[in-house]
Motif scaffolding. Structure first.
Motif, PDB file in Angstrom:
ATOM      1  N   LEU A  82     -67.574  43.355   7.520  1.00  0.00           N
ATOM      2  CA  LEU A  82     -66.217  43.321   6.973  1.00  0.00           C
ATOM      3  C   LEU A  82     -65.773  41.887   6.694  1.00  0.00           C
ATOM      4  CD1 LEU A  82     -64.362  46.016   9.074  1.00  0.00           C
ATOM      5  CD2 LEU A  82     -64.750  46.039   6.603  1.00  0.00           C
ATOM      6  N   TRP A  83     -66.086  40.981   7.599  1.00  0.00           N
ATOM      7  CA  TRP A  83     -65.707  39.586   7.441  1.00  0.00           C
ATOM      8  C   TRP A  83     -66.297  39.021   6.149  1.00  0.00           C
ATOM      9  CZ3 TRP A  83     -68.672  34.907   8.451  1.00  0.00           C
ATOM     10  CH2 TRP A  83     -67.896  33.744   8.502  1.00  0.00           C
ATOM     11  N   ILE A  84     -67.578  39.263   5.917  1.00  0.00           N
ATOM     12  CA  ILE A  84     -68.247  38.753   4.714  1.00  0.00           C
ATOM     13  C   ILE A  84     -67.660  39.391   3.452  1.00  0.00           C
ATOM     14  CG2 ILE A  84     -70.444  38.729   3.447  1.00  0.00           C
ATOM     15  CD1 ILE A  84     -71.799  38.424   6.254  1.00  0.00           C
ATOM     16  N   ILE A  85     -67.461  40.699   3.480  1.00  0.00           N
ATOM     17  CA  ILE A  85     -66.902  41.404   2.316  1.00  0.00           C
ATOM     18  C   ILE A  85     -65.497  40.898   2.004  1.00  0.00           C
ATOM     19  CG2 ILE A  85     -66.055  43.653   1.513  1.00  0.00           C
ATOM     20  CD1 ILE A  85     -68.497  44.863   3.089  1.00  0.00           C
ATOM     21  N   LEU A  86     -64.675  40.748   3.044  1.00  0.00           N
ATOM     22  CA  LEU A  86     -63.299  40.291   2.836  1.00  0.00           C
ATOM     23  C   LEU A  86     -63.253  38.847   2.340  1.00  0.00           C
ATOM     24  CD1 LEU A  86     -61.665  42.015   5.914  1.00  0.00           C
ATOM     25  CD2 LEU A  86     -61.192  42.517   3.505  1.00  0.00           C
ATOM     26  N   LEU A  87     -64.142  38.001   2.847  1.00  0.00           N
ATOM     27  CA  LEU A  87     -64.222  36.616   2.337  1.00  0.00           C
ATOM     28  C   LEU A  87     -64.536  36.606   0.844  1.00  0.00           C
ATOM     29  CD1 LEU A  87     -66.215  34.736   5.126  1.00  0.00           C
ATOM     30  CD2 LEU A  87     -63.947  34.133   4.283  1.00  0.00           C
ATOM     31  N   ILE A  88     -65.502  37.407   0.449  1.00  0.00           N
ATOM     32  CA  ILE A  88     -65.916  37.452  -0.958  1.00  0.00           C
ATOM     33  C   ILE A  88     -64.800  37.993  -1.836  1.00  0.00           C
ATOM     34  CG2 ILE A  88     -67.488  38.587  -2.587  1.00  0.00           C
ATOM     35  CD1 ILE A  88     -69.634  38.397  -0.310  1.00  0.00           C
ATOM     36  N   LYS A  97     -57.698  46.470   0.522  1.00  0.00           N
ATOM     37  CA  LYS A  97     -56.890  46.989   1.617  1.00  0.00           C
ATOM     38  C   LYS A  97     -57.743  47.915   2.469  1.00  0.00           C
ATOM     39  CE  LYS A  97     -53.661  50.028   0.753  1.00  0.00           C
ATOM     40  NZ  LYS A  97     -53.614  51.266   1.469  1.00  0.00           N
ATOM     41  N   LEU A  98     -57.952  47.509   3.719  1.00  0.00           N
ATOM     42  CA  LEU A  98     -58.711  48.324   4.658  1.00  0.00           C
ATOM     43  C   LEU A  98     -57.852  49.476   5.163  1.00  0.00           C
ATOM     44  CD1 LEU A  98     -60.327  45.470   6.770  1.00  0.00           C
ATOM     45  CD2 LEU A  98     -61.405  46.814   4.970  1.00  0.00           C
ATOM     46  N   PRO A  99     -58.482  50.581   5.581  1.00  0.00           N
ATOM     47  CA  PRO A  99     -57.696  51.666   6.180  1.00  0.00           C
ATOM     48  C   PRO A  99     -57.001  51.170   7.442  1.00  0.00           C
ATOM     49  CG  PRO A  99     -59.949  52.377   5.714  1.00  0.00           C
ATOM     50  CD  PRO A  99     -59.896  50.893   5.483  1.00  0.00           C
ATOM     51  N   TRP A 100     -55.865  51.687   7.720  1.00  0.00           N
ATOM     52  CA  TRP A 100     -55.022  51.417   8.895  1.00  0.00           C
ATOM     53  C   TRP A 100     -54.530  49.974   8.959  1.00  0.00           C
ATOM     54  CZ3 TRP A 100     -59.722  54.036  10.689  1.00  0.00           C
ATOM     55  CH2 TRP A 100     -59.598  55.423  10.620  1.00  0.00           C
ATOM     56  N   VAL A 101     -55.413  49.014   9.195  1.00  0.00           N
ATOM     57  CA  VAL A 101     -54.955  47.624   9.328  1.00  0.00           C
ATOM     58  C   VAL A 101     -54.428  47.092   7.994  1.00  0.00           C
ATOM     59  CG1 VAL A 101     -56.377  47.014  11.317  1.00  0.00           C
ATOM     60  CG2 VAL A 101     -57.272  46.641   9.040  1.00  0.00           C
ATOM     61  N   GLY A 102     -55.027  47.502   6.894  1.00  0.00           N
ATOM     62  CA  GLY A 102     -54.549  47.095   5.576  1.00  0.00           C
ATOM     63  C   GLY A 102     -53.188  47.694   5.261  1.00  0.00           C
ATOM     64  N   ASP A 103     -53.008  48.964   5.638  1.00  0.00           N
ATOM     65  CA  ASP A 103     -51.704  49.604   5.445  1.00  0.00           C
ATOM     66  C   ASP A 103     -50.630  48.894   6.257  1.00  0.00           C
ATOM     67  OD1 ASP A 103     -52.792  51.546   3.753  1.00  0.00           O
ATOM     68  OD2 ASP A 103     -53.218  52.900   5.421  1.00  0.00           O
ATOM     69  N   LEU A 104     -50.956  48.573   7.499  1.00  0.00           N
ATOM     70  CA  LEU A 104     -50.018  47.864   8.366  1.00  0.00           C
ATOM     71  C   LEU A 104     -49.706  46.474   7.805  1.00  0.00           C
ATOM     72  CD1 LEU A 104     -48.399  47.850  11.003  1.00  0.00           C
ATOM     73  CD2 LEU A 104     -50.470  47.086  12.164  1.00  0.00           C
ATOM     74  N   ALA A 105     -50.733  45.778   7.336  1.00  0.00           N
ATOM     75  CA  ALA A 105     -50.554  44.435   6.766  1.00  0.00           C
ATOM     76  C   ALA A 105     -49.684  44.482   5.516  1.00  0.00           C
ATOM     77  CB  ALA A 105     -51.912  43.803   6.448  1.00  0.00           C
ATOM     78  N   LEU A 106     -49.930  45.462   4.661  1.00  0.00           N
ATOM     79  CA  LEU A 106     -49.143  45.596   3.433  1.00  0.00           C
ATOM     80  C   LEU A 106     -47.679  45.880   3.762  1.00  0.00           C
ATOM     81  CD1 LEU A 106     -49.346  45.498   0.372  1.00  0.00           C
ATOM     82  CD2 LEU A 106     -49.850  47.937   0.399  1.00  0.00           C
TER      83      LEU A 106
END
Length: 112
Positions: A82-88, A97-106
């Motif tokens: 996930l770290w590598i994918i998100l960096l790219i 936007k990741l499930p759960w944490v992405g929704d919370l972040a948004l």
């Protein structure tokens, strides 16, 4: 390359990459400094929530006899991927936007 600037003066995509590259410290710095870019703020919050969830997962895995170490290893591999994918993706200027944490972040980014 992003033509939009963060309130720090950096391109948005560079600022977003730094949110993931330095995990908590970089993300926390951008949460405190960023005043205008929802893109950077979203990535900073998602970074904080993701790495907090991974740390909690590691603690909980440590409480499970026998299955804990393999679960912790899987969490480590998933976190690295996930770290590598998100960096790219952040470097490309994309919203991932990741499930759960992405929704919370948004949700949090909209309120700040």
């Amino acid at each position: 390359m992003s033509v939009y600037k963060s309130s720090t003066g950096m391109d948005e995509n560079i600022a977003a990459v730094l949110c993931y590259l330095f995990a908590f410290l970089g993300a926390l710095a951008f949460v405190m400094l960023e005043k205008k870019s929802r893109f950077v703020l979203f990535h900073a919050l998602q970074s904080i929530f993701l790495f907090a969830a991974l740390m909690i997962g590691h603690v909980l895995a440590g409480l499970i006899p026998l299955l804990g170490p393999p679960l912790a290893s899987l969490l480590t591999l998933a976190g690295l991927a996930l770290w590598i994918i998100l960096l790219i993706r952040a470097g490309q200027g994309k919203w991932l936007k990741l499930p759960w944490v992405g929704d919370l972040a948004l949700h949090q980014a909209r309120q700040l």
